[in-house]
Design a protein around this motif. Sequence first.
Motif, PDB file in Angstrom:
ATOM      1  N   UNK A  39       0.664  -1.243   0.233  1.00  0.00           N
ATOM      2  CA  UNK A  39      -0.326   0.174   0.050  1.00  0.00           C
ATOM      3  C   UNK A  39       1.051   1.413  -0.259  1.00  0.00           C
ATOM      4  N   UNK A  40       1.687   1.108   0.369  1.00  0.00           N
ATOM      5  CA  UNK A  40       3.310   2.705   0.427  1.00  0.00           C
ATOM      6  C   UNK A  40       3.389   2.456  -1.236  1.00  0.00           C
ATOM      7  N   UNK A  41       3.791   1.387  -1.670  1.00  0.00           N
ATOM      8  CA  UNK A  41       4.386   1.319  -2.634  1.00  0.00           C
ATOM      9  C   UNK A  41       3.595   2.108  -3.795  1.00  0.00           C
ATOM     10  N   UNK A  42       1.879   1.194  -3.608  1.00  0.00           N
ATOM     11  CA  UNK A  42       0.911   1.578  -4.380  1.00  0.00           C
ATOM     12  C   UNK A  42       0.532   2.686  -4.675  1.00  0.00           C
ATOM     13  N   UNK A  43       0.425   3.682  -3.458  1.00  0.00           N
ATOM     14  CA  UNK A  43      -0.165   4.840  -3.319  1.00  0.00           C
ATOM     15  C   UNK A  43       0.416   6.242  -4.368  1.00  0.00           C
ATOM     16  N   UNK A  44       2.003   6.050  -4.222  1.00  0.00           N
ATOM     17  CA  UNK A  44       2.777   6.540  -4.943  1.00  0.00           C
ATOM     18  C   UNK A  44       2.467   6.935  -6.757  1.00  0.00           C
ATOM     19  N   UNK A  45       1.587   6.014  -7.030  1.00  0.00           N
ATOM     20  CA  UNK A  45       0.600   5.700  -8.215  1.00  0.00           C
ATOM     21  C   UNK A  45       0.338   7.213  -8.351  1.00  0.00           C
ATOM     22  N   UNK A  46       0.450   8.206  -9.623  1.00  0.00           N
ATOM     23  CA  UNK A  46      -0.837   9.156 -10.192  1.00  0.00           C
ATOM     24  C   UNK A  46      -2.678   9.251  -9.289  1.00  0.00           C
ATOM     25  N   UNK A  47      -3.091   7.644 -10.039  1.00  0.00           N
ATOM     26  CA  UNK A  47      -4.203   7.522 -10.020  1.00  0.00           C
ATOM     27  C   UNK A  47      -5.095   7.183  -8.842  1.00  0.00           C
ATOM     28  N   UNK A  48      -3.894   6.596  -8.128  1.00  0.00           N
ATOM     29  CA  UNK A  48      -4.218   5.053  -6.823  1.00  0.00           C
ATOM     30  C   UNK A  48      -4.758   6.237  -5.522  1.00  0.00           C
ATOM     31  N   UNK A  49      -5.769   6.424  -5.226  1.00  0.00           N
ATOM     32  CA  UNK A  49      -6.301   7.705  -3.965  1.00  0.00           C
ATOM     33  C   UNK A  49      -6.189   6.756  -3.062  1.00  0.00           C
ATOM     34  N   UNK A  50      -6.471   5.704  -3.041  1.00  0.00           N
ATOM     35  CA  UNK A  50      -6.185   4.533  -1.449  1.00  0.00           C
ATOM     36  C   UNK A  50      -6.236   3.288  -1.559  1.00  0.00           C
ATOM     37  N   UNK A  51      -5.354   2.900  -0.489  1.00  0.00           N
ATOM     38  CA  UNK A  51      -4.591   1.799  -0.783  1.00  0.00           C
ATOM     39  C   UNK A  51      -4.985   1.169   1.080  1.00  0.00           C
ATOM     40  N   UNK A  52      -6.068   0.553   1.522  1.00  0.00           N
ATOM     41  CA  UNK A  52      -6.003  -0.570   2.591  1.00  0.00           C
ATOM     42  C   UNK A  52      -5.551  -1.764   2.234  1.00  0.00           C
ATOM     43  N   UNK A  53      -5.140  -2.973   3.504  1.00  0.00           N
ATOM     44  CA  UNK A  53      -4.827  -3.802   3.832  1.00  0.00           C
ATOM     45  C   UNK A  53      -5.522  -4.587   4.772  1.00  0.00           C
ATOM     46  N   UNK A  61      -9.200   3.614  -7.199  1.00  0.00           N
ATOM     47  CA  UNK A  61      -8.350   3.997  -8.165  1.00  0.00           C
ATOM     48  C   UNK A  61      -9.177   5.315  -9.255  1.00  0.00           C
ATOM     49  N   UNK A  62      -8.078   6.478  -9.780  1.00  0.00           N
ATOM     50  CA  UNK A  62      -9.206   7.682  -9.923  1.00  0.00           C
ATOM     51  C   UNK A  62      -8.170   8.332 -11.064  1.00  0.00           C
ATOM     52  N   UNK A  63      -9.412   9.164 -11.290  1.00  0.00           N
ATOM     53  CA  UNK A  63      -8.808  10.436 -11.788  1.00  0.00           C
ATOM     54  C   UNK A  63      -6.966  10.870 -11.237  1.00  0.00           C
ATOM     55  N   UNK A  64      -6.011  12.311 -11.997  1.00  0.00           N
ATOM     56  CA  UNK A  64      -5.024  12.908 -11.626  1.00  0.00           C
ATOM     57  C   UNK A  64      -5.622  13.570 -10.260  1.00  0.00           C
ATOM     58  N   UNK A  65      -6.390  14.030  -9.915  1.00  0.00           N
ATOM     59  CA  UNK A  65      -6.894  14.845  -9.008  1.00  0.00           C
ATOM     60  C   UNK A  65      -6.954  14.976  -7.716  1.00  0.00           C
ATOM     61  N   UNK A  66      -7.295  15.359  -7.183  1.00  0.00           N
ATOM     62  CA  UNK A  66      -7.891  15.174  -6.047  1.00  0.00           C
ATOM     63  C   UNK A  66      -9.315  15.190  -6.412  1.00  0.00           C
ATOM     64  N   UNK A  67      -9.589  14.098  -5.324  1.00  0.00           N
ATOM     65  CA  UNK A  67     -11.477  13.275  -5.354  1.00  0.00           C
ATOM     66  C   UNK A  67     -11.570  11.888  -4.361  1.00  0.00           C
ATOM     67  N   UNK A  68     -13.253  13.144  -4.413  1.00  0.00           N
ATOM     68  CA  UNK A  68     -13.302  11.737  -3.014  1.00  0.00           C
ATOM     69  C   UNK A  68     -13.186  10.745  -3.388  1.00  0.00           C
ATOM     70  N   UNK A  99       0.856  16.197 -13.820  1.00  0.00           N
ATOM     71  CA  UNK A  99       1.154  17.720 -12.988  1.00  0.00           C
ATOM     72  C   UNK A  99       2.378  18.066 -12.724  1.00  0.00           C
ATOM     73  N   UNK A 100       2.320  19.558 -12.646  1.00  0.00           N
ATOM     74  CA  UNK A 100       3.672  19.977 -11.401  1.00  0.00           C
ATOM     75  C   UNK A 100       4.161  19.003 -10.416  1.00  0.00           C
ATOM     76  N   UNK A 101       4.743  19.920  -9.968  1.00  0.00           N
ATOM     77  CA  UNK A 101       5.787  19.092  -9.092  1.00  0.00           C
ATOM     78  C   UNK A 101       5.155  19.288  -7.585  1.00  0.00           C
ATOM     79  N   UNK A 102       4.403  20.422  -7.681  1.00  0.00           N
ATOM     80  CA  UNK A 102       4.980  20.781  -6.020  1.00  0.00           C
ATOM     81  C   UNK A 102       2.732  20.589  -6.031  1.00  0.00           C
TER      82      UNK A 102
END
Length: 298
Positions: free
Chosen positions: A74-88, A101-108, A258-261
């Motif tokens: 989960x610590x690995x996968x959350x780095x992917x741009x589209x992974x919004x949350x991972x719970x083991x 898994x969602x969009x490349x922006x912040x989303x619910x 996305x921009x880095x920040x």
Amino acid sequence: MALSMLSAYAQDPAMALRAMHQQLAPQLASNPFQRPLHLQSQQTEERLQGDIYAVLDQPFSLVGAALQDGNNWCDILILHLNVKRCLASSDQPEQVLNIHIGRKIEQPLAEAALFQFDYRAVSATADYLKVQLNADEGPLGTSLYNIDLQVVALDAERSFLHLSYSYTYGLAANLAMRGYLTSLGRDKRGFSVTGHNENDKPIYIDGMRGVIERNTMRYYLAVEAYLSALGTPPAGQLEQRLAHWQSAVEHYPQLRELEPEEYLSMKREEIRRQESAQSRLYNTPKTRSLNCQAAACQ
């Protein structure tokens, strides 16, 4: 190849992976990535698959131990741009990773698709590891998602990794992807070179193979970023992983979204959300009771 050699490879996957390392020596030594990495992809009428082979400048004793633990994924996968949350899940050995898994922006999270990946360490020896993450279903009729990872010791300081990402798609997913590729994704490309233009510049693969190549590369960079931070004191590992992933993406125009920040801000918030949910999960009365059997919990 002799039948005896094929039989030996079937019985010894570590030997087979080392043989692949030797076979890919020319591609690992000279490639557009400017590092010992080879990427390939394939598409059939129903399935997409991307494969990455890479030499890691880290010993198997470190790599194998880190990637064998399902909780680390989960610590690995959350780095992917589209992974919004991972719970083991806490259950072993049948561990499940619940991944949004969602969009490349912040989303619910309600707007993201939930995947349930079964995690399994298929083989773990002193010099070889194979893990599989499998999800039966995805959105728009997609199915049979597989993330397969193998890693083998090359010598005392290096390991060789094979990461495969694949899924099956149907008519609905095909139509949705075609719509995306003719609109928002029309200028996006993968990494495989299909030819050269009149200025002798490379022409990169597009379409659905471009999509699978980009995502396979993102998953690989997530694994690499996680491993790179293991030598950092625990308090600084998260920021090290995020910085490594973002820095790596900047090397490849195909992956810049996305921009880095923007990426760092989004991921810090998503990880806070993930850690909060994980804390609640592991402090339910049932789980708390199991965790406290050997201690006096108040």
